[in-house]
Design a protein around this motif. Structure first.
Motif, PDB file in Angstrom:
ATOM      1  N   GLY A 101       0.821  -1.211   0.000  1.00  0.00           N
ATOM      2  CA  GLY A 101       0.000   0.000   0.000  1.00  0.00           C
ATOM      3  C   GLY A 101       0.849   1.252   0.000  1.00  0.00           C
ATOM      4  N   GLY A 102       1.953   1.217   0.769  1.00  0.00           N
ATOM      5  CA  GLY A 102       2.849   2.368   0.815  1.00  0.00           C
ATOM      6  C   GLY A 102       3.439   2.693  -0.539  1.00  0.00           C
ATOM      7  N   GLY A 105       0.750   4.436  -2.543  1.00  0.00           N
ATOM      8  CA  GLY A 105       0.563   5.794  -2.048  1.00  0.00           C
ATOM      9  C   GLY A 105       1.708   6.719  -2.418  1.00  0.00           C
ATOM     10  N   THR A 108       1.489   7.651  -6.196  1.00  0.00           N
ATOM     11  CA  THR A 108       0.329   8.447  -6.610  1.00  0.00           C
ATOM     12  C   THR A 108       0.169   9.740  -5.814  1.00  0.00           C
ATOM     13  OG1 THR A 108      -1.118   7.190  -5.113  1.00  0.00           O
ATOM     14  CG2 THR A 108      -0.927   6.406  -7.387  1.00  0.00           C
ATOM     15  N   GLY A 109       0.751   9.798  -4.615  1.00  0.00           N
ATOM     16  CA  GLY A 109       0.566  10.975  -3.762  1.00  0.00           C
ATOM     17  C   GLY A 109       1.105  12.251  -4.376  1.00  0.00           C
ATOM     18  N   THR A 125      -5.415  11.096   2.374  1.00  0.00           N
ATOM     19  CA  THR A 125      -4.645  10.148   3.190  1.00  0.00           C
ATOM     20  C   THR A 125      -5.360   9.866   4.509  1.00  0.00           C
ATOM     21  OG1 THR A 125      -3.286  11.822   4.320  1.00  0.00           O
ATOM     22  CG2 THR A 125      -2.484  11.003   2.214  1.00  0.00           C
ATOM     23  N   PHE A 128      -7.958   7.181   4.022  1.00  0.00           N
ATOM     24  CA  PHE A 128      -7.345   5.854   3.934  1.00  0.00           C
ATOM     25  C   PHE A 128      -6.930   5.350   5.318  1.00  0.00           C
ATOM     26  CE2 PHE A 128      -6.864   6.701  -0.630  1.00  0.00           C
ATOM     27  CZ  PHE A 128      -7.124   5.433  -1.156  1.00  0.00           C
ATOM     28  N   VAL A 154      -1.398   2.801   1.968  1.00  0.00           N
ATOM     29  CA  VAL A 154      -1.606   3.829   0.933  1.00  0.00           C
ATOM     30  C   VAL A 154      -1.566   5.214   1.571  1.00  0.00           C
ATOM     31  CG1 VAL A 154      -3.250   4.775  -0.709  1.00  0.00           C
ATOM     32  CG2 VAL A 154      -2.895   2.298  -0.604  1.00  0.00           C
ATOM     33  N   GLY A 155      -2.272   5.365   2.696  1.00  0.00           N
ATOM     34  CA  GLY A 155      -2.246   6.645   3.387  1.00  0.00           C
ATOM     35  C   GLY A 155      -0.855   7.020   3.851  1.00  0.00           C
ATOM     36  N   ALA A 158       1.502   7.971   0.804  1.00  0.00           N
ATOM     37  CA  ALA A 158       1.200   9.310   0.289  1.00  0.00           C
ATOM     38  C   ALA A 158       1.620  10.389   1.277  1.00  0.00           C
ATOM     39  CB  ALA A 158      -0.295   9.418  -0.017  1.00  0.00           C
TER      40      ALA A 158
END
Length: 523
Positions: A101-102, A105, A108-109, A125, A128, A154-155, A158
């Motif tokens: 997920g990181g 993120g 795309t962040g 973020t 998420f 992901v959060g 980002a």
């Protein structure tokens, strides 16, 4: 610090600025929180040891916070099992999903924050983080826990891209280096917080409250982001100069003269959001000439030009910087810091003379203190010097840890772990986040930073996924424990040689051309 410098620093920093930094760094704090959240309760979550919390009264208190009626408590107990059966490989998968997920993120962040704004991206973020924490708190299977880790990742990915950019754009030019260190400090605060919670709440009745705290932090972040403004530099870049000036004046205070900071906004100079990224405490350009550009810049004379990844890869001028920045980011993880942050409780159990969960709290506290204490070193000793001290210090500590575990020297093992973490804070912790913006021009810094953080998360995934598997395999094949740290010793040597060979010193260099010894020209 001289008295005049201290007075200048106090004058430049307003209470509103401190509030913005506090709220925005809740994102990186949650990166550290989720990175280490599975460490202490690992055996309880995976049904290996029905471990009781250190404080039975505290566990009972948290357990009693469940729904008040006995029927609701029974229903909750039935719906949420006390543990989720997992072997080492399955637990490693759940743990490493955070890095997947990181990676998403991180990649795309940056583009989202450039297109829609820093504030929009930070709020995203927060969502998420909330959803990921809810799934982890209520998770009843490996699949649900993995999805929760991915969303939280992901959060986190980002946030580690967006927040340093936002802070660099709102901080006074003279204090950008100091405020830039707040990202790493907040990560360490998150790690220390979750390790402490794990020490007290690692029981079947209470481990879910660790993840529940993540919901609270994410909610506070979202509420805080409702009151903070958009980055003034981003607003200026998107042709809203008047609002950008009003926002900056509010951040600095009504009696602060912002003319010097905003002079190039009206002049149509290079992107102010990226000019801010190039600044730190030792290389601040207060009012850079709008006519000076990088010799390799493809954006000369354009105020909003940004180069993409493939453009940078194809350009021989940028390739050395890209290789150096990615190599340093990978070195940060391959030297083994997350083998301690993520797995120290299970790794060090029965090997050390004190409770391994308590040692983990001590380790996290040392990581935080040394990060704060060592934050001036890159400006004093140089970036490359700090990296080499950090890498070879970690390598020596890994070797000492391996030998002490193999030969049963428990006190030496504890000391080696503490030095292992302390040396990380000297250089590998903060420096990789500084280098990318100093080795390339403003037209390429966004793409290079995204690539670097993407590589960092891939390296983190390799450690999170394969460290426990390799550790168990080596222990079974060779007998005893600790053999895996010989691998980290060898990796530290290779990373050190890479830094010596491919990474330039950027301390005191005004721009990327000076870093690489290129001749500048005026357009």
């Amino acid at each position: 610090m001289p008295a005049t410098t201290l007075r200048q620093c106090v004058r430049d920093i307003s209470p509103f600025l401190l509030l913005l930094v506090l709220i925005s760094t809740l994102g990186p704090l949650q990166f550290g929180f989720h990175l280490a959240e599975l460490n202490a309760p690992q055996d309880v979550i995976s049904c290996r040891v029905p471990k009781s919390s250190v404080s039975s009264r505290l566990s009972a208190a948290f357990s009693s916070w469940a729904p008040s009626s006995s029927s609701n408590r029974a229903a909750t107990s039935t719906a949420l099992p006390g543990c989720i059966p997992m072997n080492d490989t399955q637990f490693a998968v759940v743990s490493s999903m955070f890095t997947i997920g990181g990676l998403v993120g991180a990649l795309t962040g940056g583009p989202i924050s450039s297109a829609r704004g820093r504030l929009f991206a930070m709020r995203l973020t927060g969502l998420f983080f909330v959803v990921g924490s809810v799934l982890l708190t209520l998770g009843t299977s490996i699949a649900i826990m993995s999805i929760g880790r991915i969303l939280a990742g992901v959060g986190a990915g980002a946030a580690t891209v967006i927040v340093p950019i936002y802070i660099s754009e709102i901080a006074p030019p003279r204090e950008r280096g100091t405020f830039g260190a707040m990202t790493q400090v907040s990560i360490n605060v998150g790690i220390l917080g979750t390790q402490t919670l794990g020490y007290f709440l690692s029981s079947e009745a209470t481990w879910r409250w660790i993840f529940g705290v993540g919901i609270v932090i994410a909610t506070l972040q979202l509420l805080g982001l409702l009151v903070i403004p958009e980055s003034p530099a981003w607003l200026a870049t998107h042709k809203n100069v008047s609002q950008a000036k009003r926002t900056l004046q509010r951040i600095r205070g009504k009696h602060y003269n912002i003319e010097e900071e905003t002079a190039f906004w009206d002049a149509g100079a290079a992107s102010p959001e990226e000019e801010a990224l190039l600044d730190d405490s030792s290389t601040t350009l207060v009012n850079p000439s709008p006519r000076r550009t990088s010799v390799s810049s493809k954006a000369s004379g354009k105020s909003n030009s940004h180069l993409g990844f493939f453009e940078i890869v194809r350009d021989v001028q940028y390739r050395p910087a890209l290789v150096a920045a990615i190599g340093v980011m990978c070195s940060q993880q391959l030297c083994g810091i997350n083998s301690i942050i993520m797995y120290s409780v299970s790794l060090l159990r029965d090997l050390l003379p004190i409770n391994s969960a308590l040692l983990t709290i001590i380790i996290s506290a040392i990581n935080l203190v040394t990060t704060i204490a060592c934050s001036p070193l890159p400006d004093k000793l140089g970036r490359k010097t700090c990296l080499l001290l950090s890498i070879f210090g970690q390598g020596a500590s890994a070797l000492a840890l391996a030998l002490s575990i193999v030969f049963g020297a428990k006190i030496l093992s504890a000391i080696a772990v503490l030095f292992f973490v302390a040396f990380f804070a000297v250089g590998l912790g903060p420096v990789p986040f500084i280098l990318a913006s100093e080795m390339v021009g403003p037209e390429a810094v966004g793409a290079v930073q995204s690539c670097c953080l993407g590589a960092n998360y891939l390296a983190t995934f390799l450690v999170a996924q394969f460290f426990p598997i390799i550790n168990v395999a080596l222990n079974e094949r060779l007998g005893g424990a600790g053999w895996v740290y010989f691998i980290f010793t060898a990796l530290a040597v290779l990373c050190g040689l890479f830094v010596i060979w491919r990474v330039p010193e950027t301390k005191g260099k005004k721009d990327a051309d000076e870093v690489w010894g290129r001749t500048r020209r005026l357009d």
